[in-house]
Write a protein that holds these residues in place. Structure first.
Motif, PDB file in Angstrom:
ATOM      1  N   PHE A   1     -90.608 -50.417 -13.474  1.00  0.00           N
ATOM      2  CA  PHE A   1     -89.458 -51.054 -14.131  1.00  0.00           C
ATOM      3  C   PHE A   1     -89.761 -52.516 -14.447  1.00  0.00           C
ATOM      4  O   PHE A   1     -89.503 -52.995 -15.560  1.00  0.00           O
ATOM      5  N   ASN A   2     -90.296 -53.232 -13.479  1.00  0.00           N
ATOM      6  CA  ASN A   2     -90.602 -54.651 -13.692  1.00  0.00           C
ATOM      7  C   ASN A   2     -91.565 -54.841 -14.861  1.00  0.00           C
ATOM      8  O   ASN A   2     -91.387 -55.734 -15.702  1.00  0.00           O
ATOM      9  N   LYS A   3     -92.584 -53.985 -14.922  1.00  0.00           N
ATOM     10  CA  LYS A   3     -93.579 -54.116 -15.988  1.00  0.00           C
ATOM     11  C   LYS A   3     -92.975 -53.770 -17.348  1.00  0.00           C
ATOM     12  O   LYS A   3     -93.151 -54.504 -18.329  1.00  0.00           O
ATOM     13  N   ARG A   4     -92.263 -52.652 -17.420  1.00  0.00           N
ATOM     14  CA  ARG A   4     -91.668 -52.242 -18.693  1.00  0.00           C
ATOM     15  C   ARG A   4     -90.637 -53.276 -19.175  1.00  0.00           C
ATOM     16  O   ARG A   4     -90.576 -53.598 -20.363  1.00  0.00           O
ATOM     17  N   TYR A   5     -89.843 -53.759 -18.253  1.00  0.00           N
ATOM     18  CA  TYR A   5     -88.797 -54.720 -18.620  1.00  0.00           C
ATOM     19  C   TYR A   5     -89.425 -56.007 -19.153  1.00  0.00           C
ATOM     20  O   TYR A   5     -88.994 -56.559 -20.171  1.00  0.00           O
TER      21      TYR A   5
END
Length: 476
Positions: free
Chosen positions: A23-27
Motif C-alpha cells: 500500500f505504501n509503495k502504490r500510494y
C-alpha cells in the motif's frame, strides 16, 4: 467482486505487513507520478481497500466473501479448461471471457484464453490477450514465449526473436531465485530450441535429465535437439529411452524416424514413421515424407548404411585400404578374396574415421549386396602388436638398390628394404644369414597387395657357445 489483494499486487490473503508495504509503495507511486488530481480516484480506491483489509473484523468478512467468490470462479475456470482440452475452443473462450468479466486482473485467464484463440487458429485475438496479460504482469515470460510462437508462425522472425529473448531472460531470472524450478527449466529449454539455440537447450535439458532421469519428455526433447545438432547416434539413444518410458509416443517416434532417414536407414525410417502415424494419424507432412522415402527406396534399394547398421557378414577377411577420403567418408578396401570392397565411414570405429589412410591393414566383414561387396565391422590391424615373428634366410640382396629377399622355412620369398634391417645386421649382411622378422602388407604400384619383411634382426642360434673340447687323456 473486486480482489483487493490483486489491487496491491500481493498474493490472496497475504499477511498484514506485506499489504502495508505494498500500500505504501502504490500510494507513493500514484501520488508522485503524473497528475495528482487525475490520480485522486485511484488513490481513493487504494485507501478504501486498505481500510477494509487493515481492520480485522472487516477483513474477516471480506475474506469469507472472497473465498466463496474465488471458489465459484475456480469452478467456472475449470469448465473452461476442460472445454479447451476437449478441443471445444469456442465454448472455452466464452467461459474464459465470463471469468475475465468477474476478475479482469488474473493473468492466468489471459494466458488460457490466448492459448484457446491460438489453438483455434485465431492469432490476432491471441496476440491481444497475451499482450493484455503482459500489461498485468510485465515480468511473466510465458506471455513472451506464446507471442514468439505466433510471430514465428507468421515468419515475422524479428518480433519472434524479441519475444523469445524476453522469455528466456524471464525464465533465467526465475532460475536465479529457484535454481531447481523444473517448470522454468522446461520453458527455458523450449524457448532456446525455438530460437535455434540448440547448444543452450542441450545444456538445460541435460540438467533436467540429471534431476529426472526417467522422464520421457526430457529424453524426447533432448533427442530432438541432438537431431538438430546432427548428433544422430546420441539422438537415437535418447529417443529410444523416451519410448521405453512412454511407448508409442508419436513425437518420439517422429523424431526417431527422422534420425533413421537422415542416417539413410530407409526401412527403419518407414517403419518408425508408420508407428508415429498409427499413434497420431493426423500428420499429413509425415504421410508425405513416408511416400518420399518409399520412392527413394524403390530407386536405390537397400542403402549401404542399412547394410552396415544391421550387419550379417558373409565372410570375415583381412586386407588393405586401397584408398579412403576422410572428407566424404568413402573408400575402397582390397583383399585376396575380393579385388574391391566398398568402405563407408559408418563401418569404422570413431577413432579411425579421420585417421585411416591408404595402405593400412584392416580386418573386416563382407556383405554381398546388389551394389557390390560392402565392408562392415572394419577394424584396423596393429601390425606391431599382431604380426607373427618368422624365421628365414637372406638369399639375395642388392646394395645399390638397397633391397633384398628373405626365404622362409615354408619356401616363401619375401622382399625387404634395407631400412628394415637393424644397424648391426646391416654392417655384416651376407648371404644365407639366418634372421627373424615380421611381415606387413602394402600396396604396390598396381594397387595390388605386396607382402614385405620388417623389423629384421639376426637370429641367435639356440644353445649359445659350444663347450670347450675335453683335454686329451694323460700320456696321449
Amino acid at each position: 467482486m473486486q480482489n483487493y489483494y490483486q489491487l496491491f499486487g500481493v498474493p490472496d490473503f497475504a499477511p498484514q505487513e506485506e499489504i502495508q508495504k505494498a500500500f505504501n509503495k502504490r500510494y507513493a507511486d500514484l501520488f508522485t507520478s503524473g497528475s495528482p488530481l487525475a490520480n485522486i480516484p485511484h488513490l481513493k480506491e487504494l485507501k478504501d481497500a486498505f481500510d477494509i483489509l487493515a481492520d480485522p473484523a472487516s477483513r474477516a468478512e471480506y475474506d469469507a466473501r472472497l473465498r466463496a467468490f474465488l471458489q465459484d470462479l475456480e469452478i467456472q475456470y475449470g469448465k473452461a479448461v476442460d472445454a479447451l482440452a476437449a478441443g471445444q475452443y469456442d465454448e472455452a473462450i466464452a467461459l474464459l471471457k465470463d471469468c475475465l468479466k468477474i476478475n479482469p486482473r488474473e493473468p492466468e485467464f489471459y494466458e488460457t484464453i490466448g492459448l484457446a484463440y491460438q489453438l483455434a487458429d485465431r492469432p490476432d485475438e491471441a496476440i491481444k490477450f497475451f499482450q493484455q496479460g503482459l500489461q498485468l504482469n510485465v515480468r511473466n515470460p510465458v506471455f513472451h514465449r506464446y507471442l514468439g510462437d505466433i510471430y514465428r508462425a507468421r515468419h515475422d522472425d524479428d518480433k519472434a526473436d524479441t519475444h523469445f529473448l524476453d522469455a528466456a531472460e524471464g525464465f533465467k531470472e526465475i532460475l536465479k531465485v529457484d535454481p531447481k524450478n523444473y517448470q522454468a527449466m522446461e520453458q527455458l529449454a523450449d524457448t532456446y530450441a525455438k530460437m535455434h539455440w540448440y547448444e543452450e537447450a542441450l545444456e538445460v535439458l541435460e540438467k533436467l535429465i540429471e534431476q529426472h532421469p526417467y522422464k520421457a519428455d526430457y529424453h524426447r526433447d533432448l533427442g530432438g535437439v541432438l537431431y538438430e545438432l546432427d548428433r544422430l547416434e546420441e539422438s537415437e539413444i535418447h529417443l529410444l529411452e523416451a519410448l521405453r518410458n512412454s511407448p508409442g509416443d508419436s513425437s518420439s517416434l517422429l523424431y526417431l524416424g527422422l534420425v533413421y532417414f537422415k542416417r539413410r536407414l530407409l526401412t527403419l525410417a518407414i517403419q518408425t514413421l508408420g508407428e508415429s502415424l498409427a499413434s497420431k494419424p493426423d500428420q499429413p507432412e509425415v504421410v508425405s515424407l513416408v511416400e518420399k522415402i518409399r520412392e527413394i527406396q524403390g530407386e536405390v534399394g537397400r542403402t549401404v548404411e542399412e547394410i552396415i547398421y544391421d550387419a550379417s557378414p558373409d565372410a570375415m577377411v583381412e586386407g588393405l585400404v586401397k584408398w579412403y577420403n576422410a572428407e566424404t567418408g568413402i573408400g575402397v578396401l582390397t583383399c585376396p578374396e575380393y579385388a574391391e570392397v566398398l568402405l563407408h565411414f559408418s563401418a569404422l570405429k570413431p577413432q579411425d574415421q579421420e585417421t585411416l589412410s591408404k595402405g593400412d591393414a584392416v580386418r573386416f566383414g563382407v556383405v554381398k549386396d546388389k551394389v557390390g561387396p560392402v565392408a562392415v565391422q572394419i577394424e584396423r590391424i596393429d601390425l606391431a602388436k599382431d604380426g607373427d615373428t618368422l624365421p628365414g634366410v637372406i638369399i639375395r640382396f642388392d646394395p645399390k638398390r638397397k633391397i633384398g629377399v628373405i626365404k622362409t622355412t615354408t619356401d616363401r620369398e619375401i622382399v625387404f628394404p634395407f631400412s628394415s634391417l637393424t644397424q648391426d645386421l646391416l654392417e655384416k649382411l651376407e648371404l644365407n644369414m639366418e634372421v627373424l622378422f615380421e611381415t606387413k602388407s602394402t600396396l604396390g604400384i598396381s594397387d595390388e597387395p605386396i607382402e614385405q619383411a620388417i623389423n629384421i634382426r639376426p637370429r641367435k642360434k639356440k644353445g649359445g657357445k659350444k663347450p670347450p673340447a675335453p683335454p686329451p687323456p694323460d700320456g696321449k
